[in-house]
Motif scaffolding. Structure first.
Motif, PDB file in Angstrom:
ATOM      1  N   SER A 294       0.582   8.516   6.627  1.00 39.98           N
ATOM      2  CA  SER A 294       0.102   7.142   6.402  1.00 39.98           C
ATOM      3  C   SER A 294       1.621   6.357   6.522  1.00 39.98           C
ATOM      4  N   TRP A 295       1.338   5.356   6.642  1.00 37.71           N
ATOM      5  CA  TRP A 295       2.004   4.229   6.626  1.00 37.71           C
ATOM      6  C   TRP A 295       1.202   2.776   6.919  1.00 37.71           C
ATOM      7  N   SER A 296       3.122   2.290   6.378  1.00 39.29           N
ATOM      8  CA  SER A 296       2.723   0.582   6.200  1.00 39.29           C
ATOM      9  C   SER A 296       3.902  -0.297   6.745  1.00 39.29           C
TER      10      SER A 296
ATOM     11  N   GLU B  41       6.427  -3.493   6.366  1.00 34.22           N
ATOM     12  CA  GLU B  41       6.553  -4.424   4.868  1.00 34.22           C
ATOM     13  C   GLU B  41       8.285  -5.468   5.550  1.00 34.22           C
TER      14      GLU B  41
ATOM     15  N   SER C 133       1.333  -5.505  14.373  1.00 32.46           N
ATOM     16  CA  SER C 133       0.075  -5.483  14.402  1.00 32.46           C
ATOM     17  C   SER C 133      -0.229  -3.673  14.372  1.00 32.46           C
TER      18      SER C 133
ATOM     19  N   PRO D 216      -0.483  -3.898  10.529  1.00 29.31           N
ATOM     20  CA  PRO D 216      -0.357  -3.127   9.495  1.00 29.31           C
ATOM     21  C   PRO D 216       0.484  -2.315   8.954  1.00 29.31           C
ATOM     22  N   SER D 217      -1.102  -1.267   8.954  1.00 28.59           N
ATOM     23  CA  SER D 217      -0.709   0.148   8.476  1.00 28.59           C
ATOM     24  C   SER D 217      -1.483   0.714   9.393  1.00 28.59           C
ATOM     25  N   GLY D 218      -1.719   1.962   9.343  1.00 27.48           N
ATOM     26  CA  GLY D 218      -2.298   3.213   9.591  1.00 27.48           C
ATOM     27  C   GLY D 218      -1.988   4.673   9.189  1.00 27.48           C
ATOM     28  N   LYS D 219      -2.637   5.376   9.658  1.00 27.49           N
ATOM     29  CA  LYS D 219      -2.343   7.269   9.812  1.00 27.49           C
ATOM     30  C   LYS D 219      -2.190   8.472  10.081  1.00 27.49           C
TER      31      LYS D 219
ATOM     32  N   VAL E 242       9.346   0.386   7.851  1.00 29.66           N
ATOM     33  CA  VAL E 242       7.844   1.313   7.927  1.00 29.66           C
ATOM     34  C   VAL E 242       7.911   2.251   6.095  1.00 29.66           C
TER      35      VAL E 242
ATOM     36  N   TRP F  19       6.227   4.812   4.334  1.00 28.70           N
ATOM     37  CA  TRP F  19       5.260   6.072   4.989  1.00 28.70           C
ATOM     38  C   TRP F  19       5.734   7.414   3.911  1.00 28.70           C
TER      39      TRP F  19
ATOM     40  N   ARG G 186      11.175   5.465   2.716  1.00 19.70           N
ATOM     41  CA  ARG G 186      11.384   3.455   3.931  1.00 19.70           C
ATOM     42  C   ARG G 186      12.429   3.971   5.613  1.00 19.70           C
TER      43      ARG G 186
END
Length: 686
Positions: free
Chosen positions: A46-48, A50, A59, A61-64, A94, A96, A104
């Motif tokens: 998973s990640w986002s 920042e 876009s 901003p986050s996902g798997k 990122v 993760w 990071r």
């Protein structure tokens, strides 16, 4: 049947090896000249995203699973005012997590800017051989040439030209004949020849062009030039007030008031003008407003009937902004009034306040016979009702009003009515306000009102009433021209703009260059105020369309006082016609017709003659690219449409090619489809 477990095992092993187990690694996302670009990396956790810079958006901003995003650049938010960075660069983080591992990782994003090149050429430069018939020498402007100055190659040749006897051995007979023949053909008698020494002679002739042609053909002549009439080149110096805090009042410099005040010192501002300030009332005891106000018994009025009036008196002729128990906020009406009419020079010391300034600030109207009529409609809770504002507007214009059973008529009807107030009421709810505006406009009053500070596009009333002058706010940009203040409402009824400063709650800017007590002074509007805790005069800064509005009112009053205009309609027409257009070409919802230019509106003398470049974006941005020694420039800009303006600054407002200045401009559009544009030479002229 025996093979099935083996197949299942193989399938599981295959799926496992396709799932990356490592971390997200660093990479560079290069947009080039594109507005956006995809960025991806194989990943199994998973990640986002920042720490995204303001000029970028990412876009989603986050996902798997795989990191797959779209990176978009808003270059206008990252372009410096100097437009001197060919490439923008920023970093996103990122964050993760993959099983038990986490971290990071920084991704770098770059975006190439779009380039506009050209050159600003001084159109006032002198060109060799710039001679025209009838003795006129043009060097930008027209200068009369009174004859010709000739320098001869020998003293003997000069003597011949002056009609003196010269031995043939000194200057051969043929040579003497040539010079005498040249002078005879020019019909220059002996009395029209003057010895200038150093083998030079002044020949008085009306035919400068013909004389130069003939003399330059004479082999005895070293040179021949027009005897140009020179004029004093010194510019009138701007008036710089010496009051203690005047150096922090940057709005006056942006509006070119140094030239206005110089013009005022020459006389001509003789017609008395009344400006009604409909507000919280005023502190009549502020030393910096003494002599600038109509007081109780002279037409000043408190129209408030509400229970929060604050002074407990109801409607009366004393609109003092009251000192109520527990009050800490300043006096809005006193602040607005000072922008228009604060006194210049030494002021009296307020009793019991040894630390109070003895000079304070200055007001725009300086020596002009402009006085403020205070009318109180805003109560101590900072509220004003529609009914009270209607009464105040009508009273200000000279109409009779009845309050608390008593009738009042203003003995000094206002030519200009300042309303630094308003609200986002509906058009239907605003009908009483707009009826009052229409009524007083019909009587010749100019109603100037704040456009609102709601960061939006909804009209504020009474500014949006037909006939009112809705004033938007600008603030400094460091780019040679102000920009639209973000809080200032945008809507079709906006008519003019003036300095209102920056909202400090959203971040301060310090382009004005001022310092107070050793600290940089932010780009806000300083004026007279009242300290209700200490109960003494003070000076305070605010930002908003409330502060922009009185600057338009002050200019209107000065136009009437000087006699440049005679009434409401031609005063408004003069202000709009001479405004400096900002943003989109022509009138727009952010600036209206543009930033008021008092120096242009009042027709003042030049106090500077600087040459420079300004790039003005259609969305309100402004940039100030540097010129090299030859006037060449490269401006690295965001995508959009821009006016590239080469101009002079004649009134000292720091804006090249303003309404009062010579200018030459080109409109360009740059972006991915047109990343580079050459505008050629811009020659603003003399």
């Amino acid at each position: 049947m025996k093979r099935l477990p083996a197949l299942l095992t193989a399938a599981l092993l295959c799926a496992c090896t396709q799932t990356p187990s490592g971390p997200v690694t660093a990479q560079t996302v290069a947009l080039g000249t594109a507005l956006s670009a995809p960025a991806s990396q194989s990943f199994g956790g998973s990640w986002s995203i920042e720490d995204v810079p303001a000029w970028l958006s990412v876009s989603p901003p986050s996902g798997k699973g795989d990191v797959s995003v779209k990176v978009t650049a808003d270059r206008s938010r990252g372009t410096p005012v100097g437009a001197d960075q060919p490439r923008l660069s920023g970093q996103v983080t990122v964050v993760w997590k993959n099983g038990s591992a986490s971290g990071r990782t920084v991704w770098t994003v770059t975006a190439d800017q779009y380039a506009v090149t050209g050159q600003v050429v001084d159109g006032d430069s002198v060109q060799a051989g710039d001679v025209e018939p009838r003795g006129l020498l043009r060097t930008g402007g027209t200068r009369e040439a009174r004859g010709v100055i000739v320098r001869y190659r020998s003293a003997a040749a000069q003597a011949v030209a002056l009609g003196r006897a010269v031995p043939v051995a000194t200057l051969g007979g043929a040579a003497q004949a040539v010079t005498r023949d040249t002078l005879s053909r020019l019909d220059v008698p002996g009395g029209a020849r003057r010895d200038l020494g150093g083998r030079a002679v002044l020949l008085e002739t009306a035919d400068v062009t013909g004389a130069l042609r003939a003399l330059r053909a004479d082999p005895n002549v070293e040179y021949a030039v027009p005897n140009a009439v020179l004029h004093p080149q010194g510019l009138a110096q701007p008036v710089v007030p010496s009051d203690e805090y005047a150096g922090l009042q940057w709005a006056y410099k942006v509006l070119g008031y140094g030239a206005v005040w110089r013009d005022m010192e020459a006389g001509g501002y003789t017609r008395p003008v009344t400006v009604a300030v409909i507000d919280t009332g005023v502190r009549f005891d502020h030393p910096d407003l003494q002599g600038a106000l109509y007081g109780p018994g002279e037409g000043a009025l408190d129209v408030l009937t509400s229970s929060t009036n604050g002074d407990g008196n109801g409607p009366d002729t004393d609109p003092t902004d009251p000192d109520t128990p527990g009050r800490t906020a300043g006096s809005h009406g006193t602040h607005v009034t000072g922008i228009i009419a604060a006194r210049w020079g030494k002021i009296s010391q307020y009793a019991g306040c040894g630390s109070c300034s003895t000079s304070g600030v200055v007001g725009a109207v300086y020596r002009a016979p402009v006085r403020v009529l205070p009318i109180r409609v805003i109560d101590t809770a900072d509220n004003a009702t529609t009914a009270d504002v209607v009464n105040a507007v009508r009273y200000a214009a000279g109409l009779t009003v009845t309050l608390g059973g008593k009738t009042y008529t203003n003995p000094h009807p206002a030519a200009v009515i300042n309303l630094s107030l308003g609200g986002d009421v509906s058009a239907e709810e605003a009908r009483p306000l707009c009826s009052a505006v229409a009524e007083v406009t019909g009587r010749g009053a100019l109603v100037v009102a704040a456009a609102g500070n709601a960061y939006g596009t909804e009209p504020f009333y009474p500014a949006a009433c037909e006939g009112a002058v809705a004033v938007a706010s600008v603030t400094l940009s460091g780019a040679g021209a102000p920009v639209h203040a973000e809080y200032s409402n945008r809507y079709p009824q906006v008519m003019l703009s003036a300095p209102g400063g920056v909202d400090l709650s959203r971040g301060a800017t310090y382009y004005n260059g001022g310092n107070l007590n050793g600290q940089r002074y932010p780009d806000v509007i300083l004026s007279t105020d009242w300290d209700y805790v200490k109960d003494q005069p003070t000076y305070y800064s605010y930002a908003g369309t409330s502060q922009a509005t009185p600057q338009v009112s002050a200019l209107a009053a000065l136009l009437l006082s000087k006699g440049v205009t005679k009434g409401r309609d031609d005063t408004l027409a003069r202000m709009t016609a001479t405004a400096t257009d900002l943003g989109e070409a022509g009138r727009d919802e952010a600036f209206g017709y543009g930033l008021i230019d008092p120096a242009a509106a009042l027709g003042n003398l030049a106090v500077s003659d600087a040459l420079g470049l300004r790039v003005q974006g259609s969305r309100g941005s402004a940039y100030l690219p540097a010129l090299d020694a030859l006037g060449r420039f490269t401006a690295y800009l965001p995508d959009g449409t821009f006016n590239v303006i080469g101009g002079r600054d004649r009134d000292g407002d720091g804006i090249y090619g303003g309404a009062n200045d010579p200018r030459d401009e080109r409109q360009v559009t740059v972006g991915p489809a047109e990343p580079q544009v050459a505008v050629g030479a811009l020659s603003p002229g003399p």
